[in-house]
Design an enzyme around this catalytic site. Sequence first.
Site, PDB file in Angstrom:
ATOM      1  N   ASP A   1       0.838  -1.205   0.000  1.00  0.00           N
ATOM      2  CA  ASP A   1       0.000   0.000   0.000  1.00  0.00           C
ATOM      3  C   ASP A   1       0.869   1.249   0.000  1.00  0.00           C
ATOM      4  OD1 ASP A   1      -2.434  -1.357  -0.064  1.00  0.00           O
ATOM      5  OD2 ASP A   1      -2.385  -1.682   2.095  1.00  0.00           O
TER       6      ASP A   1
ATOM      7  N   ARG B   1      -4.343  -9.648  12.148  1.00  0.00           N
ATOM      8  CA  ARG B   1      -3.441  -8.954  13.069  1.00  0.00           C
ATOM      9  C   ARG B   1      -2.818  -9.944  14.043  1.00  0.00           C
ATOM     10  NH1 ARG B   1      -3.626  -5.715   9.977  1.00  0.00           N
ATOM     11  NH2 ARG B   1      -4.127  -3.509  10.041  1.00  0.00           N
TER      12      ARG B   1
ATOM     13  N   ASP C   1      -4.959  -6.405  -7.329  1.00  0.00           N
ATOM     14  CA  ASP C   1      -6.282  -6.123  -6.754  1.00  0.00           C
ATOM     15  C   ASP C   1      -6.851  -4.821  -7.336  1.00  0.00           C
ATOM     16  OD1 ASP C   1      -8.508  -6.326  -5.116  1.00  0.00           O
ATOM     17  OD2 ASP C   1      -7.525  -5.388  -3.393  1.00  0.00           O
ATOM     18  N   LEU C   2      -7.292  -4.901  -8.598  1.00  0.00           N
ATOM     19  CA  LEU C   2      -7.848  -3.707  -9.252  1.00  0.00           C
ATOM     20  C   LEU C   2      -9.381  -3.743  -9.268  1.00  0.00           C
ATOM     21  CD1 LEU C   2      -5.361  -3.221 -12.253  1.00  0.00           C
ATOM     22  CD2 LEU C   2      -5.221  -2.338  -9.919  1.00  0.00           C
ATOM     23  N   LYS C   3      -9.971  -4.822  -8.805  1.00  0.00           N
ATOM     24  CA  LYS C   3     -11.430  -4.947  -8.672  1.00  0.00           C
ATOM     25  C   LYS C   3     -12.168  -4.519  -9.943  1.00  0.00           C
ATOM     26  CE  LYS C   3     -11.466  -4.282  -3.622  1.00  0.00           C
ATOM     27  NZ  LYS C   3     -10.057  -4.030  -3.326  1.00  0.00           N
TER      28      LYS C   3
ATOM     29  N   ARG D   1      -0.086  -3.272   7.260  1.00  0.00           N
ATOM     30  CA  ARG D   1       0.644  -2.502   8.268  1.00  0.00           C
ATOM     31  C   ARG D   1       1.423  -3.281   9.327  1.00  0.00           C
ATOM     32  NH1 ARG D   1      -4.513   1.154   8.861  1.00  0.00           N
ATOM     33  NH2 ARG D   1      -5.321  -0.879   8.212  1.00  0.00           N
TER      34      ARG D   1
ATOM     35  N   HIS E   1     -14.745  -3.901 -12.707  1.00  0.00           N
ATOM     36  CA  HIS E   1     -16.204  -3.748 -12.642  1.00  0.00           C
ATOM     37  C   HIS E   1     -16.672  -3.084 -13.931  1.00  0.00           C
ATOM     38  CE1 HIS E   1     -20.125  -2.223 -11.392  1.00  0.00           C
ATOM     39  NE2 HIS E   1     -20.055  -2.954 -10.300  1.00  0.00           N
ATOM     40  N   ASP E   2     -17.179  -3.905 -14.880  1.00  0.00           N
ATOM     41  CA  ASP E   2     -17.632  -3.336 -16.154  1.00  0.00           C
ATOM     42  C   ASP E   2     -18.427  -4.400 -16.901  1.00  0.00           C
ATOM     43  OD1 ASP E   2     -17.785  -1.609 -18.462  1.00  0.00           O
ATOM     44  OD2 ASP E   2     -15.941  -0.643 -17.761  1.00  0.00           O
ATOM     45  N   ILE E   3     -18.767  -4.121 -18.147  1.00  0.00           N
ATOM     46  CA  ILE E   3     -19.520  -5.104 -18.930  1.00  0.00           C
ATOM     47  C   ILE E   3     -18.620  -6.299 -19.266  1.00  0.00           C
ATOM     48  CG2 ILE E   3     -21.140  -3.423 -19.898  1.00  0.00           C
ATOM     49  CD1 ILE E   3     -19.415  -3.472 -22.474  1.00  0.00           C
ATOM     50  N   PRO E   4     -19.241  -7.466 -19.601  1.00  0.00           N
ATOM     51  CA  PRO E   4     -18.448  -8.682 -19.796  1.00  0.00           C
ATOM     52  C   PRO E   4     -17.267  -8.515 -20.753  1.00  0.00           C
ATOM     53  CG  PRO E   4     -20.765  -9.241 -19.728  1.00  0.00           C
ATOM     54  CD  PRO E   4     -20.701  -7.741 -19.685  1.00  0.00           C
ATOM     55  N   ASN E   5     -17.493  -7.927 -21.929  1.00  0.00           N
ATOM     56  CA  ASN E   5     -16.406  -7.840 -22.900  1.00  0.00           C
ATOM     57  C   ASN E   5     -15.243  -7.003 -22.378  1.00  0.00           C
ATOM     58  OD1 ASN E   5     -15.303  -8.257 -25.634  1.00  0.00           O
ATOM     59  ND2 ASN E   5     -15.508  -6.017 -25.717  1.00  0.00           N
TER      60      ASN E   5
ATOM     61  N   GLN F   1      -8.598  -1.615  11.530  1.00  0.00           N
ATOM     62  CA  GLN F   1      -9.308  -2.887  11.350  1.00  0.00           C
ATOM     63  C   GLN F   1     -10.107  -3.158  12.627  1.00  0.00           C
ATOM     64  OE1 GLN F   1      -9.509  -4.481   8.637  1.00  0.00           O
ATOM     65  NE2 GLN F   1      -7.639  -4.320   7.439  1.00  0.00           N
TER      66      GLN F   1
HETATM   67  O1  C5P Z   1      -2.702  -2.744   6.734  1.00  0.00           O
HETATM   68  P1  C5P Z   1      -3.702  -3.863   6.701  1.00  0.00           P
HETATM   69  O2  C5P Z   1      -3.129  -5.193   7.157  1.00  0.00           O
HETATM   70  O3  C5P Z   1      -4.990  -3.506   7.387  1.00  0.00           O
HETATM   71  O4  C5P Z   1      -4.000  -4.015   5.139  1.00  0.00           O
HETATM   72  C1  C5P Z   1      -4.787  -4.999   4.612  1.00  0.00           C
HETATM   73  C2  C5P Z   1      -4.949  -4.821   3.119  1.00  0.00           C
HETATM   74  O5  C5P Z   1      -6.210  -5.326   2.720  1.00  0.00           O
HETATM   75  C3  C5P Z   1      -4.930  -3.372   2.642  1.00  0.00           C
HETATM   76  O6  C5P Z   1      -4.407  -3.365   1.323  1.00  0.00           O
HETATM   77  C4  C5P Z   1      -6.372  -2.981   2.642  1.00  0.00           C
HETATM   78  O7  C5P Z   1      -6.669  -1.960   1.746  1.00  0.00           O
HETATM   79  C5  C5P Z   1      -7.031  -4.280   2.204  1.00  0.00           C
HETATM   80  N1  C5P Z   1      -8.421  -4.457   2.628  1.00  0.00           N
HETATM   81  C6  C5P Z   1      -8.823  -4.422   3.938  1.00  0.00           C
HETATM   82  N2  C5P Z   1     -10.117  -4.644   4.290  1.00  0.00           N
HETATM   83  C7  C5P Z   1     -10.992  -4.904   3.355  1.00  0.00           C
HETATM   84  C8  C5P Z   1     -10.622  -4.953   2.023  1.00  0.00           C
HETATM   85  C9  C5P Z   1      -9.308  -4.727   1.690  1.00  0.00           C
HETATM   86  O8  C5P Z   1      -8.022  -4.192   4.836  1.00  0.00           O
HETATM   87  N3  C5P Z   1     -12.203  -5.149   3.731  1.00  0.00           N
END
Ligand code: C5P
Length: 238
Positions: free
Chosen positions: A10, A184, A59-61, A214, A63-67, A193
């Site tokens: 990140d 964690r 992780d670009l997620k 983190r 989100h668009d039409i199928p093609n 979190q």
């Molecule tokens: O620093 P941390 O361990 O919280 O980071 C977890 C990673 O997962 C980060 O890239 C964060 O953006 C991502 N993420 C998240 N919670 C979500 C979805 C994605 O912490 N629900």
Amino acid sequence: MNEKLIVALDYAYENEARELVSQLDDAVSYYKVGLELFLNTRGSIIDYLKHCGKKVFLDLKFHDIPNTVAQAAAWAASFGVDMFTLHASCGAEMMRTSVDTVNDICDKLNVKMPQMVGVTILTSFDEEGIARVGYKDNIANTVLNLAKLCQESNMRGIVCSPHEVAEIKKVCGQDFLTVCPGIRPVWAAKGDQKRITTPSDAIKIGVDYMVVGRPITKANNPREAALKIVEEIGGVTK
Ligand code: C5P
């Protein structure tokens, strides 16, 4: 080294990401690249990670039409990424078309098929938020419904909270992958979190991949922090 641990890069700048990768060295083999780093490096961070022999979770997620998603997914596969995300809410046709297109391109290029995982409901949503978007069911049921849709569309798994893993595995089976943030170790700060799980508990619950940011990136000694997590995971799986 443990391939269940994915470290989230990140960062905004490539030099920061490279610095961490070089510090972690052989302690970590898998990295997550999100929108910020991907855009700001114009994608070159992928080449760097691959050059270092690392695995990449892009992780670009999409989100668009199928093609449109299918073509983007084909490019992701051709870069050699090992895993990437699509939004399940784009529907079965988008996911099936993308899986088929990626399959074809991987055959053609003779590269390994990346694991395609679905994003269900973003954790930034609360019940009121998804109701306003128009979902009729609550978050838990909607996540399960979208997980089933991913599975029916030949996706390999989903991104979810460790707290959802048991139910998802019950409904979709043990082979359906769960990729989880919110991890964690007991020795790390929680940050923002809220519902967290330790690396060893995550393994016991059945989490397939844990995305950790983190606790490693902000540690005084990131390599030592990563090695402690790897050791904790190894202690459970042995
Ligand atoms: O620093 P941390 O361990 O919280 O980071 C977890 C990673 O997962 C980060 O890239 C964060 O953006 C991502 N993420 C998240 N919670 C979500 C979805 C994605 O912490 N629900």
